[in-house]
Design a protein around this motif. Structure first.
Motif, PDB file in Angstrom:
ATOM      1  N   ASP A   1     -77.531  56.394  35.426  1.00 26.96           N
ATOM      2  CA  ASP A   1     -77.734  55.129  36.147  1.00 26.96           C
ATOM      3  C   ASP A   1     -76.429  54.380  36.408  1.00 26.96           C
ATOM      4  OD1 ASP A   1     -80.517  55.200  36.516  1.00 26.96           O
ATOM      5  OD2 ASP A   1     -80.867  54.451  34.488  1.00 26.96           O
TER       6      ASP A   1
ATOM      7  N   ILE B   1     -85.187  65.377  49.876  1.00 24.57           N
ATOM      8  CA  ILE B   1     -85.641  64.465  50.926  1.00 24.57           C
ATOM      9  C   ILE B   1     -84.972  64.778  52.260  1.00 24.57           C
ATOM     10  CG2 ILE B   1     -85.678  62.027  51.649  1.00 24.57           C
ATOM     11  CD1 ILE B   1     -85.862  61.322  48.599  1.00 24.57           C
ATOM     12  N   MET B   2     -83.675  65.022  52.254  1.00 24.63           N
ATOM     13  CA  MET B   2     -82.949  65.176  53.522  1.00 24.63           C
ATOM     14  C   MET B   2     -82.823  66.634  53.965  1.00 24.63           C
ATOM     15  SD  MET B   2     -80.058  62.212  53.167  1.00 24.63           S
ATOM     16  CE  MET B   2     -79.953  61.941  54.949  1.00 24.63           C
TER      17      MET B   2
ATOM     18  N   THR C   1     -71.702  54.339  44.044  1.00 23.74           N
ATOM     19  CA  THR C   1     -71.276  54.997  45.278  1.00 23.74           C
ATOM     20  C   THR C   1     -69.803  55.358  45.123  1.00 23.74           C
ATOM     21  OG1 THR C   1     -72.933  53.888  46.628  1.00 23.74           O
ATOM     22  CG2 THR C   1     -70.978  54.696  47.774  1.00 23.74           C
TER      23      THR C   1
ATOM     24  N   GLU D   1     -82.337  64.513  44.747  1.00 23.78           N
ATOM     25  CA  GLU D   1     -83.249  63.952  45.746  1.00 23.78           C
ATOM     26  C   GLU D   1     -82.689  64.065  47.165  1.00 23.78           C
ATOM     27  OE1 GLU D   1     -81.948  62.226  43.195  1.00 23.78           O
ATOM     28  OE2 GLU D   1     -83.610  62.073  41.780  1.00 23.78           O
ATOM     29  N   THR D   2     -81.363  64.066  47.298  1.00 31.20           N
ATOM     30  CA  THR D   2     -80.759  64.267  48.616  1.00 31.20           C
ATOM     31  C   THR D   2     -81.271  65.574  49.216  1.00 31.20           C
ATOM     32  OG1 THR D   2     -78.734  63.220  47.824  1.00 31.20           O
ATOM     33  CG2 THR D   2     -78.573  64.490  49.872  1.00 31.20           C
TER      34      THR D   2
ATOM     35  N   LEU E   1     -69.230  54.952  52.425  1.00 32.70           N
ATOM     36  CA  LEU E   1     -70.561  54.423  52.716  1.00 32.70           C
ATOM     37  C   LEU E   1     -71.656  55.080  51.875  1.00 32.70           C
ATOM     38  CD1 LEU E   1     -70.360  54.446  56.622  1.00 32.70           C
ATOM     39  CD2 LEU E   1     -70.280  52.424  55.149  1.00 32.70           C
ATOM     40  N   LEU E   2     -71.606  56.407  51.775  1.00 35.72           N
ATOM     41  CA  LEU E   2     -72.768  57.154  51.293  1.00 35.72           C
ATOM     42  C   LEU E   2     -72.668  57.492  49.814  1.00 35.72           C
ATOM     43  CD1 LEU E   2     -73.392  59.529  54.321  1.00 35.72           C
ATOM     44  CD2 LEU E   2     -74.154  57.171  53.953  1.00 35.72           C
ATOM     45  N   ALA E   3     -73.804  57.380  49.123  1.00 38.43           N
ATOM     46  CA  ALA E   3     -73.897  57.674  47.694  1.00 38.43           C
ATOM     47  C   ALA E   3     -73.713  59.176  47.453  1.00 38.43           C
ATOM     48  CB  ALA E   3     -75.249  57.219  47.166  1.00 38.43           C
ATOM     49  N   PRO E   4     -73.257  59.567  46.241  1.00 37.62           N
ATOM     50  CA  PRO E   4     -73.108  60.989  45.925  1.00 37.62           C
ATOM     51  C   PRO E   4     -74.412  61.750  46.172  1.00 37.62           C
ATOM     52  CG  PRO E   4     -72.127  59.643  44.194  1.00 37.62           C
ATOM     53  CD  PRO E   4     -72.847  58.697  45.113  1.00 37.62           C
ATOM     54  N   CYS E   5     -74.287  62.959  46.682  1.00 36.92           N
ATOM     55  CA  CYS E   5     -75.483  63.795  46.863  1.00 36.92           C
ATOM     56  C   CYS E   5     -76.127  64.013  45.494  1.00 36.92           C
ATOM     57  CB  CYS E   5     -75.138  65.124  47.538  1.00 36.92           C
ATOM     58  SG  CYS E   5     -74.012  66.199  46.621  1.00 36.92           S
ATOM     59  N   SER E   6     -77.453  63.962  45.466  1.00 40.33           N
ATOM     60  CA  SER E   6     -78.203  64.067  44.214  1.00 40.33           C
ATOM     61  C   SER E   6     -79.351  65.045  44.435  1.00 40.33           C
ATOM     62  CB  SER E   6     -78.738  62.684  43.814  1.00 40.33           C
ATOM     63  OG  SER E   6     -79.687  62.232  44.760  1.00 40.33           O
TER      64      SER E   6
END
Lengths: 202, 202
Positions: A128, A101-102, A132, A97-98, A90-95
Motif C-alpha cells: 500500500d 483489466i487493461m 506513482t 490488475e493492470t 502520470l501513470l501508476a506502476p503496472c500491477s
C-alpha cells in the motif's frame, strides 16, 4: 563509482543512496522502461509524489534540470542529465490488475508493482506504500482532449538518466513488465551508483 | 436526501458515504475549486490514486462516466454527472509549502492540505496519508510540451458534479485556498448526500 548492476528483465531492485550520490539509470539495449520510486531513508512515510512534482515543476514532462519532490514538499532527486528526454510521471506502476483489466490477461503476470514491493519489503515498505513512480524512458503521449496513449520508448541502446540524491534515500527500481510500455519485448535495465566527485562539471 | 451542507471558504469537511450513495458537489457562486480525497472506510490504507485513475481511464481529464480508482486498483466512485466538465487530477493539494515556494508568501496561509488532514484526523488519517486529490472544477491547462498552467475555473453558479460511491468511503473535501486556482477570490463549496433512489435515470 560502483560496478554496473543489471536488473534482469521483468524484475526489480532496492537499495540505499546517500545525499550527494548519483544514480545512473541505463537502458542497455534501448526501448525499455524503468519505474523508479523514492523514500526518505530516515522516515519512509516521506516518498516521491507525482502530484507535488508536476505542481512544483509546472510540467507533465520531467527531464533534465527538473527535481523529483516528496509528499512533504521537499526535493528528493535532481535530474542532472537525460540523454533520451522522454519519461512519464502520470501513470501508476503496472500491477497484476493492470494485466487483468487493461490486457485481459488470465493468470500470473510479472509487474512493476510486485517487483517494487517485494524488493522494498526489507525496508519496511508495504504494497500500500508504493506510490506513482517516475517512469524513466516511458513514452506516454497526451492529446489536447486529455486522452493518453502508451507508445514504445524512444530510447536507444546506451541512453541514460543521471539523478543526484537531495537527501538520504531508499530507492526501488524495475525493468518494467508491461508489454505496451516496452514495445512488446522485455529487456534488462542497468544502474550505477556514482560519488559526488563523479558529477559532470557545468 | 441530506440537507445542503456548506463548506465555508478556505475550510474543509470529512464524512462517511456508503456504497450506492451519491455525493453532489456544488459550486454555489461559480469559479471555486473543491479538492476531494477518498479512503476505503474498512481500511484507510486503500485510497484514491491519481496514477491508477489516469491509467485505467486512459485520460488526464476526468469527468462524466469516468471512475475514480484506488491504489489497490478498485473503483471508488463513478462520476454520474458533471455540468461543468473541467476538473484536475494532476496536481497535489495546495499546502503551506505551495504558498512558500510558488507564491513566495510569508507566514500562515490556509491550505487544502491542512483542511484535509485536520478534518480526516478523526478517521485515523495522518498528514502523510493525504494523496493527490480529484480537484473538482480546477482548470489546469497543459501544452504539448507538458507545460502546466492553472487558470480560473470555468464553472458558473450552480454547476455540480454528482458521484456515486462504489464502496463504503471516508471522504475529505475542501473549498480550495489557493489564489491562482480560484480566480483570486475564495468562495464556499456546498455538498449534499443523496440515496441511490435519487440517482438520475438513464
Amino acid at each position: 563509482m560502483s560496478d554496473l548492476i543489471t536488473i534482469a528483465k521483468q524484475t526489480g531492485s532496492a537499495f540505499r543512496l546517500k545525499k550527494g550520490q548519483l544514480l545512473k539509470v541505463i537502458d542497455p539495449q534501448g526501448g525499455q522502461v524503468s519505474d523508479l520510486v523514492l523514500f526518505n531513508e530516515a522516515d519512509v512515510r516521506e516518498k516521491i509524489s507525482a502530484g507535488k512534482t508536476m505542481d512544483f515543476e509546472e510540467s507533465i514532462l520531467i527531464s533534465e534540470n527538473n527535481f523529483l519532490w516528496s509528499n512533504r514538499s521537499r526535493k528528493m532527486m535532481k535530474i542532472i542529465k537525460d540523454t533520451n528526454g522522454r519519461n512519464d510521471i502520470l501513470l501508476a506502476p503496472c500491477s497484476p490488475e493492470t494485466f487483468e483489466i487493461m490486457y485481459d490477461h488470465k493468470g500470473y503476470h510479472p509487474s512493476c508493482f510486485e517487483n517494487l514491493h517485494t524488493n522494498l519489503e526489507n525496508f519496511g515498505i508495504t504494497p500500500d506504500d508504493i506510490p506513482t513512480a517516475f517512469n524513466i524512458f516511458m513514452n506516454v503521449q497526451f492529446e489536447p482532449d486529455g486522452k493518453l496513449s502508451v507508445l514504445p520508448p524512444t530510447s536507444t541502446a546506451g541512453d541514460y538518466v543521471l539523478l543526484e540524491a537531495q537527501m538520504d534515500l531508499i530507492i526501488g527500481m524495475t525493468a518494467c513488465s508491461a508489454e505496451d510500455s516496452n514495445g512488446g519485448t522485455f529487456k534488462p535495465i542497468q544502474y550505477q551508483i556514482l560519488g559526488s566527485e563523479d558529477k559532470p562539471k557545468n
